[in-house]
Scaffold this motif. Structure first.
Motif, short mmCIF file in Angstrom:
data_model
loop_
_atom_site.label_atom_id
_atom_site.label_comp_id
_atom_site.label_asym_id
_atom_site.label_seq_id
_atom_site.Cartn_x
_atom_site.Cartn_y
_atom_site.Cartn_z
N UNK A 50 2.56 2.83 13.09
CA UNK A 50 1.18 2.74 12.65
C UNK A 50 1.15 2.63 11.13
N UNK A 51 0.38 1.67 10.61
CA UNK A 51 0.20 1.52 9.18
C UNK A 51 -0.59 2.70 8.63
N UNK A 52 -0.19 3.17 7.45
CA UNK A 52 -0.94 4.23 6.79
C UNK A 52 -0.80 4.02 5.29
N UNK A 53 -1.89 4.23 4.56
CA UNK A 53 -1.89 4.04 3.11
C UNK A 53 -2.20 5.34 2.40
N UNK A 54 -1.59 5.48 1.22
CA UNK A 54 -1.88 6.59 0.31
C UNK A 54 -1.91 6.02 -1.10
N UNK A 55 -2.43 6.80 -2.02
CA UNK A 55 -2.39 6.44 -3.44
C UNK A 55 -1.50 7.43 -4.16
N UNK A 56 -0.70 6.92 -5.09
CA UNK A 56 0.16 7.76 -5.92
C UNK A 56 -0.09 7.40 -7.38
N UNK A 57 0.22 8.33 -8.26
CA UNK A 57 0.12 8.08 -9.69
C UNK A 57 1.52 7.81 -10.20
N UNK A 58 1.78 6.55 -10.51
CA UNK A 58 3.08 6.14 -11.06
C UNK A 58 2.85 5.63 -12.46
N UNK A 59 3.44 6.29 -13.43
CA UNK A 59 3.32 5.85 -14.82
C UNK A 59 1.90 5.90 -15.34
N UNK A 60 1.10 6.81 -14.81
CA UNK A 60 -0.28 6.95 -15.26
C UNK A 60 -1.26 6.01 -14.59
N UNK A 61 -0.79 5.22 -13.61
CA UNK A 61 -1.67 4.29 -12.92
C UNK A 61 -1.75 4.56 -11.44
N UNK A 62 -2.87 4.18 -10.83
CA UNK A 62 -3.11 4.36 -9.40
C UNK A 62 -2.44 3.22 -8.62
N UNK A 63 -1.47 3.56 -7.77
CA UNK A 63 -0.73 2.57 -7.00
C UNK A 63 -0.94 2.85 -5.52
N UNK A 64 -1.31 1.83 -4.77
CA UNK A 64 -1.53 1.97 -3.33
C UNK A 64 -0.23 1.68 -2.59
N UNK A 65 0.20 2.64 -1.76
CA UNK A 65 1.40 2.49 -0.93
C UNK A 65 0.97 2.43 0.53
N UNK A 66 1.46 1.43 1.25
CA UNK A 66 1.14 1.29 2.67
C UNK A 66 2.42 1.19 3.47
N UNK A 67 2.61 2.10 4.43
CA UNK A 67 3.76 2.08 5.31
C UNK A 67 3.53 1.04 6.40
N UNK A 68 4.49 0.13 6.56
CA UNK A 68 4.43 -0.94 7.55
C UNK A 68 5.67 -0.86 8.44
N UNK A 69 5.58 -0.18 9.59
CA UNK A 69 6.73 -0.16 10.49
C UNK A 69 6.91 -1.55 11.09
N UNK A 70 8.06 -2.15 10.87
CA UNK A 70 8.29 -3.52 11.33
C UNK A 70 9.77 -3.80 11.38
N UNK A 71 10.14 -4.81 12.14
CA UNK A 71 11.53 -5.27 12.14
C UNK A 71 11.65 -6.61 11.42
N UNK A 72 10.61 -6.98 10.68
CA UNK A 72 10.60 -8.23 9.91
C UNK A 72 10.69 -7.91 8.42
N UNK A 73 11.52 -8.66 7.71
CA UNK A 73 11.66 -8.47 6.27
C UNK A 73 10.67 -9.36 5.50
N UNK A 74 10.20 -8.88 4.35
CA UNK A 74 9.36 -9.72 3.51
C UNK A 74 10.25 -10.73 2.77
N UNK A 75 9.64 -11.60 2.02
CA UNK A 75 10.38 -12.51 1.16
C UNK A 75 11.26 -11.67 0.22
#
Length: 167
Positions: A1-26
């Protein structure tokens, strides 16, 4: 199941989304590879300077295949060798809401961190020659209490346990 959270990396808001998959991105969009590394029913965590305990992983070097990068990273950080037993999925790292994003920096606006499961086949003496200062072995039930990382790591562990019939 996809799920998103926000984290503070280097002082900025970054959206992280978990994508369970057996396919690789580019491959040009992959910023790092990581492994949930098992020695029977124990999981390897490494203590990385200034970040605390995490699973081994890191950046892909030029002309390096993703699986080669994972083997190199687990050796450099955990001093182990292993066999990759499966692709778990990826985290989509989205900087679109990050006011500090540098379009000329080393990361893309949208990139991916790829996660594998690895079975450890050899544990070498720990030498502390790289950025990790220690390794520990934890049971799955201890994982959320020891790891110093974002909440998506628990979903990734669950994926590693469920896909391979350990949960």
């Amino acid at each position: 199941m996809n799920q998103s959270i926000y984290v503070n990396w280097g002082g900025g808001n970054v959206k992280l989304t978990w994508l369970p998959t057996d396919q690789l991105p580019s491959v040009d969009k992959v910023t790092s590879v990581h492994g949930i590394c098992f020695d029977k029913d124990r999981i390897l965590l490494v203590h990385v300077k200034d970040r605390g305990f995490s699973i081994p992983g890191g950046h892909v070097e030029d002309n390096e295949l993703l699986e080669q990068a994972l083997h190199r990273e687990v050796h450099e950080e955990g001093y182990v060798k292993g066999r990759i037993s499966g692709l778990l999925g990826m985290i989509k790292v989205n900087h679109q809401e990050n006011p500090n994003f540098d379009p000329n920096g080393k990361y893309p606006m949208i990139g991916y961190q790829v996660f594998y499961r690895m079975e450890i086949t050899e544990c070498l003496p720990y030498a502390r020659e790289n950025e990790a200062t220690a390794r520990v072995w934890v049971e799955a039930s201890e994982f959320p209490y020891v790891i110093n990382d974002h909440a998506l790591m628990n979903l990734i562990l669950k994926e590693a346990l469920t896909i391979f019939g350990m949960n």
